[in-house]
Scaffold this motif. Structure first.
Motif, PDB file in Angstrom:
ATOM      1  N   ILE A   1       0.839  -1.196   0.000  1.00 13.85           N
ATOM      2  CA  ILE A   1       0.000   0.000   0.000  1.00 13.85           C
ATOM      3  C   ILE A   1       0.874   1.245   0.000  1.00 13.85           C
ATOM      4  N   GLY A   2       0.731   2.033  -1.051  1.00 14.18           N
ATOM      5  CA  GLY A   2       1.511   3.260  -1.126  1.00 14.18           C
ATOM      6  C   GLY A   2       0.835   4.345  -0.314  1.00 14.18           C
ATOM      7  N   VAL A   3       1.559   4.964   0.595  1.00 15.60           N
ATOM      8  CA  VAL A   3       0.944   6.009   1.403  1.00 15.60           C
ATOM      9  C   VAL A   3       1.724   7.290   1.198  1.00 15.60           C
ATOM     10  N   GLY A   4       1.115   8.227   0.488  1.00 15.44           N
ATOM     11  CA  GLY A   4       1.788   9.498   0.271  1.00 15.44           C
ATOM     12  C   GLY A   4       1.198  10.564   1.161  1.00 15.44           C
ATOM     13  N   GLY A   5       1.913  11.648   1.356  1.00 16.93           N
ATOM     14  CA  GLY A   5       1.439  12.706   2.240  1.00 16.93           C
ATOM     15  C   GLY A   5       0.059  13.220   1.884  1.00 16.93           C
ATOM     16  N   GLY A   6      -0.247  13.311   0.571  1.00 13.51           N
ATOM     17  CA  GLY A   6      -1.520  13.875   0.147  1.00 13.51           C
ATOM     18  C   GLY A   6      -2.669  12.890   0.206  1.00 13.51           C
ATOM     19  N   ASP A   7      -2.362  11.592   0.383  1.00  8.91           N
ATOM     20  CA  ASP A   7      -3.418  10.580   0.350  1.00  8.91           C
ATOM     21  C   ASP A   7      -4.309  10.658   1.574  1.00  8.91           C
ATOM     22  N   GLN A   8      -5.604  10.559   1.322  1.00 11.36           N
ATOM     23  CA  GLN A   8      -6.571  10.570   2.425  1.00 11.36           C
ATOM     24  C   GLN A   8      -7.091   9.157   2.649  1.00 11.36           C
ATOM     25  N   LEU A   9      -7.531   8.896   3.867  1.00 14.20           N
ATOM     26  CA  LEU A   9      -8.204   7.620   4.119  1.00 14.20           C
ATOM     27  C   LEU A   9      -9.421   7.553   3.200  1.00 14.20           C
ATOM     28  N   SER A  10      -9.642   6.396   2.531  1.00 15.74           N
ATOM     29  CA  SER A  10     -10.685   6.385   1.505  1.00 15.74           C
ATOM     30  C   SER A  10     -11.862   5.451   1.783  1.00 15.74           C
ATOM     31  N   VAL A  11     -11.620   4.309   2.401  1.00 15.19           N
ATOM     32  CA  VAL A  11     -12.721   3.358   2.635  1.00 15.19           C
ATOM     33  C   VAL A  11     -12.634   2.770   4.038  1.00 15.19           C
ATOM     34  N   VAL A  12     -13.777   2.212   4.496  1.00 13.70           N
ATOM     35  CA  VAL A  12     -13.755   1.374   5.697  1.00 13.70           C
ATOM     36  C   VAL A  12     -13.882  -0.053   5.219  1.00 13.70           C
ATOM     37  N   MET A  13     -13.075  -0.947   5.769  1.00  9.04           N
ATOM     38  CA  MET A  13     -13.243  -2.369   5.483  1.00  9.04           C
ATOM     39  C   MET A  13     -13.497  -3.062   6.813  1.00  9.04           C
ATOM     40  N   LYS A  14     -14.724  -3.536   6.997  1.00  7.78           N
ATOM     41  CA  LYS A  14     -15.068  -4.215   8.251  1.00  7.78           C
ATOM     42  C   LYS A  14     -15.096  -5.727   8.016  1.00  7.78           C
ATOM     43  N   PHE A  15     -14.396  -6.457   8.875  1.00  3.73           N
ATOM     44  CA  PHE A  15     -14.393  -7.913   8.765  1.00  3.73           C
ATOM     45  C   PHE A  15     -15.049  -8.512   9.998  1.00  3.73           C
ATOM     46  N   GLY A  16     -16.083  -9.312   9.782  1.00  2.00           N
ATOM     47  CA  GLY A  16     -16.815  -9.928  10.886  1.00  2.00           C
ATOM     48  C   GLY A  16     -16.059 -11.105  11.476  1.00  2.00           C
ATOM     49  N   GLY A  17     -16.618 -11.648  12.556  1.00  2.43           N
ATOM     50  CA  GLY A  17     -15.973 -12.744  13.290  1.00  2.43           C
ATOM     51  C   GLY A  17     -15.589 -13.919  12.405  1.00  2.43           C
ATOM     52  N   SER A  18     -16.464 -14.289  11.472  1.00  7.98           N
ATOM     53  CA  SER A  18     -16.161 -15.459  10.645  1.00  7.98           C
ATOM     54  C   SER A  18     -15.011 -15.170   9.679  1.00  7.98           C
ATOM     55  N   SER A  19     -14.790 -13.909   9.356  1.00  7.98           N
ATOM     56  CA  SER A  19     -13.707 -13.551   8.425  1.00  7.98           C
ATOM     57  C   SER A  19     -12.335 -13.587   9.100  1.00  7.98           C
ATOM     58  N   VAL A  20     -12.333 -13.490  10.438  1.00  5.89           N
ATOM     59  CA  VAL A  20     -11.032 -13.465  11.147  1.00  5.89           C
ATOM     60  C   VAL A  20     -11.001 -14.539  12.239  1.00  5.89           C
ATOM     61  N   SER A  21     -11.498 -15.744  11.877  1.00  2.00           N
ATOM     62  CA  SER A  21     -11.676 -16.772  12.906  1.00  2.00           C
ATOM     63  C   SER A  21     -10.420 -17.586  13.209  1.00  2.00           C
ATOM     64  N   SER A  22      -9.344 -17.407  12.432  1.00  2.00           N
ATOM     65  CA  SER A  22      -8.113 -18.191  12.648  1.00  2.00           C
ATOM     66  C   SER A  22      -6.926 -17.430  12.058  1.00  2.00           C
ATOM     67  N   ALA A  23      -5.732 -17.979  12.280  1.00  2.00           N
ATOM     68  CA  ALA A  23      -4.532 -17.352  11.707  1.00  2.00           C
ATOM     69  C   ALA A  23      -4.619 -17.358  10.178  1.00  2.00           C
TER      70      ALA A  23
ATOM     71  N   ASP B   1      -3.963  11.428  13.376  1.00  2.00           N
ATOM     72  CA  ASP B   1      -2.869  10.434  13.423  1.00  2.00           C
ATOM     73  C   ASP B   1      -2.371  10.096  12.020  1.00  2.00           C
ATOM     74  N   TRP B   2      -3.336   9.978  11.102  1.00  2.00           N
ATOM     75  CA  TRP B   2      -2.993   9.599   9.722  1.00  2.00           C
ATOM     76  C   TRP B   2      -2.109  10.660   9.069  1.00  2.00           C
ATOM     77  N   ILE B   3      -2.447  11.921   9.288  1.00  2.00           N
ATOM     78  CA  ILE B   3      -1.676  13.017   8.695  1.00  2.00           C
ATOM     79  C   ILE B   3      -0.267  13.048   9.288  1.00  2.00           C
ATOM     80  N   ARG B   4      -0.208  12.881  10.600  1.00  2.00           N
ATOM     81  CA  ARG B   4       1.079  12.957  11.297  1.00  2.00           C
ATOM     82  C   ARG B   4       2.003  11.789  10.947  1.00  2.00           C
ATOM     83  N   ASP B   5       1.398  10.579  10.925  1.00  2.00           N
ATOM     84  CA  ASP B   5       2.218   9.392  10.758  1.00  2.00           C
ATOM     85  C   ASP B   5       1.357   8.287  10.136  1.00  2.00           C
TER      86      ASP B   5
END
Ligand code: ADP
Ligand code: PHD
Length: 449
Positions: A8-30, A191-195
């Motif tokens: 993921i390229g993160v440049g100074g001018g880039d703004q946060l663009s989307v939310v990605m929400k993952f439910g319990g079943s999506s993160v149920s294991s390593a 926080d995003w702007i700073r770092d």
């Protein structure tokens, strides 16, 4: 120049663009966490805010562990099966992702202390229950953020209750307060702007405005966390990643022939959620609608599937029925009275009390084990929908006990006995979504549009 964080390229001018929400079943294991990381990196043009639920069934396990702790005595806390399952799952995940145990060590220690505290007090209040279940999201996000950092993708973990998610003090079902939006925006954006680092935020959790204690937003509340962040930051899109191909024509557990609904309006989705479709939290559409931010429901197990896109408006001309929703185990109050005028406020009391009061002015029947079947669709075609629904139910020999078409423009509800509800859903689904041949009435209605 753009700095690269993993893919993921993160440049100074880039703004946060989307939310990605993952439910319990999506993160149920390593393994699932690795796949979710892969999914996030598959969209290098996006600057996501990630919202996670607790791993798998952790919330249920925490609730059960809490209940057992109340009665088992301090010494036996270490033997509570659900506590051991939670501990093993999180330790195993950390090990399989080759992360140091320190990522969750303090959390697990605190959780054990809390269970011992509950055992000692022999008491589990709603406030303590919220604190207890919060460990699920606090651990999943810590593990995931550590994993992203380990693979070279800069990420930062946030506990929602520390970054401005201010709620009512209704433990177990708290409402988000308006002050949340500017507070969350300021913190995440600042926080995003700073770092720049991908924010990994706990779903489901908030902080009670009076108590200052951890609150939860009701089961499935991570969807609401996601839409709240979307509105707060004015993002382009809110994605909720689940274990189904999107919002379906009915609950696939009731009837597996359910198919994906490609488009929905916020109003339809809210109605669907409110009337019991587990796929979305009942309040989650509100921030998205207010901020006019599209919500996409996607399948983390099948990312290529287009999913469901929920927006303010959609082409409704050809729409008859969109989805069928079941709410089981409802109680129906049948009231016959000519003296109801001016008797406001009675439903606010407890059910037994309500019946007692009503009996003074009416003949009351309390009918339990009923089910509400909600037909979400185009109410401009309500006659057609109801005609067809009644035809189907009559053929199946089902007795409809009440019908209602409220102020909502997208929902008609039928009440049937619980024991007949699943069979009704199946018959209605077959008639509305599987029979290719249109009835005469449908043909006529569609031609007239
Ligand atoms: N109409 C529906 N469309 C899609 N899924 C539904 C519907 N009704 C019930 N479900 C259930 O909702 C589940 C997804 O919601 P949920 O468990 O809250 O997901 P997650 O935990 O991933 O956020 C599906 O696995 C499915 O069993
Ligand atoms: N973990 C919480 C919150 C949540 O939203 O979970 P999920 O996204 O897995 O439905 C729950 O189980 O209610």
């Amino acid at each position: 120049a753009a700095e690269t964080l993993g893919g993921i390229g993160v440049g100074g001018g880039d703004q946060l663009s989307v939310v990605m929400k993952f439910g319990g079943s999506s993160v149920s294991s390593a393994a699932r966490m690795r796949e979710v990381a892969g999914l996030i990196l598959a969209f290098p043009e996006e600057r996501p805010v990630v919202v996670l639920s607790a791993m798998g069934k952790t919330t249920n396990l925490l609730l059960l562990a809490g209940e057992k702790a109340v009665g088992c005595g301090v010494i036996r806390v270490s033997e509570i099966e659900e506590w051991n399952l939670i501990k093993d799952l999180h330790i195993k995940t950390v090990e399989e992702l080759a992360l140091p145990r320190s990522v969750i060590h303090t959390m697990l220690d605190e959780l054990e202390q809390l269970l011992k505290g509950i055992a000692m007090m022999k008491e589990l209040t709603l406030r303590t229950t919220d604190y207890l279940v919060s460990f699920g999201e606090c651990m999943s996000t810590r593990i995931f953020a550590a994993y992203l950092n380990k693979i070279g993708v800069k990420a930062r973990q946030y506990d929602a209750f520390d970054i401005g998610f201010i709620t009512t003090d209704d433990f177990g079902n708290a409402d988000i307060l308006e002050a949340t939006y500017p507070a969350v925006a300021k913190r995440l954006h600042g926080d995003w702007i700073r770092d720049p680092a991908i924010p990994i935020v706990t779903g489901f959790l908030g902080k009670g405005w009076k108590s200052g204690a951890v609150t939860t937003l009701g089961r499935g509340g991570s969807d609401l966390t996601a839409t709240t962040i979307g509105k707060a930051l004015g993002l382009r899109e809110i994605q909720v990643w689940k274990d189904v191909d999107g919002v379906l024509t009915c609950d696939p557990n009731i009837y597996p022939n359910a198919t994906t609904v490609p488009y929905l309006t916020f109003e339809e989705a809210a109605e669907l959620a409110y009337f019991g479709a587990q796929v979305l939290h009942p309040q989650s559409m509100r921030p998205a609608r207010e901020g006019d931010i599209p919500v996409r429901v996607k399948n983390s197990y099948n990312p290529k599937a287009p999913g469901t896109l929920i927006t303010k408006q959609r082409e409704m001309d050809k729409v008859v029925l969109t989805s069928i929703v079941l709410k089981s185990n409802v109680t129906m109050l049948d009231i016959v009275s000519t003296r109801m005028l001016g008797q406001f406020g009675f439903l606010a009391k407890e059910l037994d009390h309500v019946v007692e009061e009503l009996e003074k002015i009416a003949v009351v029947h309390l009918l339990q084990q009923r089910a509400i079947i909600s037909l979400i669709g185009n109410v401009r075609r309500s006659s057609l929908i109801l005609e067809k629904a009644f035809q189907v139910l009559r053929k199946s020999g089902v007795n409809v006990q009440m019908i209602s078409q409220g102020a909502s423009k997208v929902n008609m509800s039928l009440i049937v006995h619980d024991s007949e509800a699943k069979q009704c859903i199946k018959a209605l689904h077959q008639a509305f979504f599987e029979d290719d041949v249109l009835t005469e009435v449908e043909e006529e209605a569609l031609h007239m549009s």
